[in-house]
Design an enzyme around this catalytic site. Structure first.
Site, PDB file in Angstrom:
ATOM      1  N   CYS A 149      43.087  38.176  42.619  1.00 50.08           N
ATOM      2  CA  CYS A 149      43.975  37.552  43.598  1.00 50.08           C
ATOM      3  C   CYS A 149      45.125  38.445  44.036  1.00 50.08           C
ATOM      4  CB  CYS A 149      44.502  36.220  43.059  1.00 50.08           C
ATOM      5  SG  CYS A 149      45.003  36.247  41.352  1.00 50.08           S
ATOM      6  N   ASP A 186      34.409  36.302  44.217  1.00 52.99           N
ATOM      7  CA  ASP A 186      35.749  35.752  44.345  1.00 52.99           C
ATOM      8  C   ASP A 186      36.206  35.786  45.796  1.00 52.99           C
ATOM      9  OD1 ASP A 186      38.006  34.636  43.374  1.00 52.99           O
ATOM     10  OD2 ASP A 186      38.736  36.411  42.328  1.00 52.99           O
ATOM     11  N   GLN A 197      33.035  38.609  39.656  1.00 54.59           N
ATOM     12  CA  GLN A 197      33.251  37.310  40.280  1.00 54.59           C
ATOM     13  C   GLN A 197      32.897  37.382  41.754  1.00 54.59           C
ATOM     14  OE1 GLN A 197      37.477  36.794  39.222  1.00 54.59           O
ATOM     15  NE2 GLN A 197      36.810  34.944  38.155  1.00 54.59           N
ATOM     16  N   LYS A 232      42.763  22.028  40.357  1.00 51.56           N
ATOM     17  CA  LYS A 232      41.511  22.712  40.677  1.00 51.56           C
ATOM     18  C   LYS A 232      40.320  21.772  40.631  1.00 51.56           C
ATOM     19  CE  LYS A 232      40.962  24.291  35.927  1.00 51.56           C
ATOM     20  NZ  LYS A 232      40.450  25.350  35.050  1.00 51.56           N
ATOM     21  N   ARG A 236      38.223  40.750  30.899  1.00 58.51           N
ATOM     22  CA  ARG A 236      39.074  39.832  30.142  1.00 58.51           C
ATOM     23  C   ARG A 236      38.732  39.997  28.673  1.00 58.51           C
ATOM     24  NH1 ARG A 236      38.645  34.350  33.894  1.00 58.51           N
ATOM     25  NH2 ARG A 236      39.333  35.373  35.806  1.00 58.51           N
ATOM     26  N   HIS A 252      39.844  34.618  48.268  1.00 59.54           N
ATOM     27  CA  HIS A 252      41.157  33.990  48.402  1.00 59.54           C
ATOM     28  C   HIS A 252      41.382  33.673  49.862  1.00 59.54           C
ATOM     29  CE1 HIS A 252      41.290  35.843  44.457  1.00 59.54           C
ATOM     30  NE2 HIS A 252      42.051  34.817  44.143  1.00 59.54           N
ATOM     31  N   HIS A 277      42.199  29.825  45.689  1.00 61.53           N
ATOM     32  CA  HIS A 277      41.355  30.730  44.898  1.00 61.53           C
ATOM     33  C   HIS A 277      40.010  30.026  44.775  1.00 61.53           C
ATOM     34  CE1 HIS A 277      44.974  32.538  42.616  1.00 61.53           C
ATOM     35  NE2 HIS A 277      45.488  31.489  43.226  1.00 61.53           N
TER      36      HIS A 277
END
Length: 648
Positions: A337, A386, A384, A467, A366, A388, A513
RNA sequence: GCCGCCUUGGCUCAGCUGGUAGAGCGGCUGAUUCGUAAUCAGCAGAUCGUCAGUUCAAAUCUGACAGGCGGCUCCA
């Protein structure tokens, strides 16, 4: 008074217990398999012990049979009591805590000096069998709270006493079977004979009340069924599920490997697995471009000051990897992000530019605790899908709805069953009440508009916003979170993101996100289990394999290979000097969708004999026919959904 | 990270109460040219997770560490 039981009216004397009423209506054989009953009064029905007396205003009794879902749950719960009774006999020093029924079984947590091991099972199971054979009745008594608490304290059962302290009622109920009494709401099966078809499965540590700070208890998992046959069938089914384990299939199909001593929790993708990934990624990038996303990519390392600004350094440090380069400290990104926000901030934005949707197949690291790693489903380095989305507040709901549609389309493409949950504000969180309300409302409205069933997880949101989470199941029923949509008012603030509104003033955008597959690693892991390794044709790394019967077919097979390749088919050759049966077997075990055999006949006629991985034989087909067949098969899953994928 | 269990050739597994390792599959070589789930033979391949300790002697016993499996907690 008259009570209806399965369609017939029965005259029930006052003060009759449920068993007596049911016995009047049911045959002896049927009655023996009843474990409890639902008493219908007015609008509601109450699940009761058979030994309970008939409620005054009850007009119908619904028997609960041993093999019904509700009956099984009761059997498992009662079996947990039998387990505790057996343990108390064999290990009098053990203190009992809780023992509920769960999906497919039950567990019981004990506080013991020496934790149990599976070597204790035979003795415990034998003791349980004895208790079951004795058919001890489960008897219920109701006591004032203080009296019950004193009684458990007197027995040294401090955990039970602690539970009672927390109960907000004047009285509590206790159940006794044989020499064992347990605090329990009930109801229970009539006697311990219903616990005869049980098996202990595993031991595990579990914290008292699930809190890491509390003592570690010793938990025994088990399961129970209405009869031995059902138990055996379940155990067989579990064995079957293990064959679908993506870790096993990943090795057998040469998709990926782990080198635990080199990089624990990080995947080595082998050529075939990487091909699957690459196809999936290609499809997914194209799908995002169609839906108005822009692809971006941020750096892998950001200076530590940036992580301090974002809050990750304070809230997420234990999960991050850090490195020192010359005099500067860097953090390896655990999320994408920050880079996406900085990309947004790279230019002055107008309300006309919104929403900005940044998409990245972002590799994140992670540091997960060592005990939680699990094949592809829980790793330390993952990719991911991912994105945004930076938008104006009034665009929020529409953007969320679009994301939900994308999730729905993807899940339909693979036929996944999934669960949706909305997580609300946690205790420790930042942001104003209005912002939370707005964001949570937008999530709920969007999910409802999309017509998805959902549950609410109170207080389970991220610290910066609520979320939506979507969970998929693995082959033995464990849930894994994949998609997530999070609304964030905080990070745009911390990084001072702006857009110029119609009014010429600067405004703060909202950030969504979202990840749909979640992590490609995890998603592919679940995918492998979903298909038991037999991936759909469009994803199969090897779509077809050409087998020769003898080397007389070598020349023809090469021509056919080139023809199929020219049509975009992923085809491999097996011209080894082996018998056909051997090659067919290997192709089938490799889960190759199309097994193409070329022998003397096919050399004469041109083409190949087509066998599918399920064993069906489609007969002789030409190269052109085969290519068309495979392409049609590859495109099949895309027909229903809102997605397309071109096979270049 | 915590609790229990586990760690023997590429894979799956034998190896009893301690006397320095076996099989099948796979690999390689050769023979076989054989039509829809395993052709035959030969060969190579392991200091038994790592490091200490006990012992005349350890894959086998003890301890620590690493990793894996099943849970707990956490999470994509």
């Amino acid at each position: 008074m008259d009570v209806r039981v399965e369609g017939q009216m029965v005259d029930a004397p006052a003060e009759a217990d449920l068993a007596a009423v049911l016995r009047k209506a049911l045959s002896g054989k049927k009655f023996k398999t009843v474990v409890a009953a639902r008493a219908v009064t007015g609008g509601e029905s109450l699940l009761l012990d058979l030994s309970a007396s008939l409620p005054d205003d009850c007009h119908e009794l619904i028997p609960v049979y041993a093999d019904s879902p509700e009956g099984l749950q009761l059997i498992r719960h009662s079996t947990a009591h039998v387990l505790a009774a057996a343990v108390k006999r064999l290990f009098p020093a053990a203190r009992v805590t809780i023992g509920p029924a769960i999906d497919n079984g039950f567990y019981y947590d004990f506080d013991v000096e020496r934790p149990f091991s599976s070597e204790d099972f035979p003795a415990i199971e034998a003791e349980m069998q004895k208790i079951a054979a004795a058919r001890e009745p489960f008897t219920r008594e109701v006591l004032p709270r203080a009296e019950a608490e004193a009684r458990f304290r007197g027995m040294g059962e401090t955990y039970k006493a602690e539970i009672i302290e927390g109960i907000d009622a004047d009285t509590v109920s206790l159940y006794t079977c044989g020499d064992f009494t347990d605090l329990c709401r009930g109801p229970h099966v009539p006697h311990t004979g219903f616990a005869a078809s049980a098996k202990l499965l595993s031991v595990a540590g579990a914290y008292w009340r699930g809190d890491e700070k509390n003592p570690m208890l010793s938990r025994i998992y088990g399961t129970a069924f209405a009869d031995d046959k059902a138990l055996a069938a379940y155990l067989r089914q579990m064995e079957e599920a293990k064959r679908r384990d993506h870790r096993k299939l990943g090795r057998e199909l040469h998709l990926f490997t782990f080198q635990e001593d080199v990089a624990p929790g990080m995947v080595f993708w082998l050529p075939k697995g990487m091909l699957v990934r690459a196809i999936l990624e290609d499809f997914w990038r194209k799908e995002h471009l169609k839906r108005g996303y822009d692809m971006v990519q941020g750096p892998q390392l950001l200076r530590v000051e940036t992580w301090q600004r974002s809050g990750h350094y304070d809230h997420y440090r234990e999960n991050m990897y850090f490195t020192q380069i010359e005099d500067d400290a860097y953090g390896i990104k655990p999320m994408n992000c920050i880079a996406h926000m900085l990309i947004y901030k790279n230019e002055l934005r107008s309300y006309r530019d919104l929403p900005q949707r940044y998409f990245e197949l972002g590799v994140v690291h992670r540091h997960e605790k060592s005990g939680v790693l699990h094949g592809l489903l829980r790793v330390r380095q993952f990719t991911q899908d991912d994105a945004h989305i930076l938008c104006a507040p009034d665009q929020l709901e529409g953007e969320i709805l679009d994301v939900i549609h994308l999730i729905r389309d993807l899940m339909n493409l693979f036929g996944f069953q999934y669960k949706v949950a909305i997580s609300t504000r946690p205790e420790s969180s930042i942001g104003t009440d209005e912002a939370w309300e707005l964001a949570t409302g937008a999530l709920i409205q969007a999910v409802e508009k999309a017509g998805l069933p959902y549950e609410i997880n109170e207080g389970d949101g991220a610290f910066y916003g609520p979320k939506i989470d979507v969970r998929l199941l693995d082959c033995i029923g464990r849930e894994w979170q994949c998609s997530t949509i999070q609304v964030d008012f905080t990070l745009p603030d911390r990084f001072d993101l702006n857009y110029v509104g119609q009014d010429g003033e600067r405004h703060r955008p909202v950030m969504v996100h979202r990840a749909i597959m979640g992590s490609l690693e995890r998603f592919i892991g679940v995918l492998i289990e979903q298909y038991a390794g037999a991936l759909p044709v469009w994803l199969a790394p090897e779509q077809a394999r050409l087998l020769t019967v003898t080397e007389a077919g070598d020349e023809a097979v090469l021509k056919l290979r080139d023809e199929l390749k020219a049509q975009g088919i992923r085809v491999a050759l097996d011209t080894r000097n082996e018998k056909l049966g051997f090659k067919v077997r290997e192709a089938q075990l490799a889960k190759v969708p199309y097994i193409l055999v070329v022998g003397e006949k096919e050399v004469q006629a041109g083409g190949a004999n087509v066998r599918l991985r399920n064993g069906d034989n489609l007969g002789l087909k030409s190269g052109g026919e085969i290519a068309a067949l495979i392409r049609a098969d590859a495109e099949e899953p895309f027909k229903q959904g809102g997605m397309r994928y071109s096979f270049a």
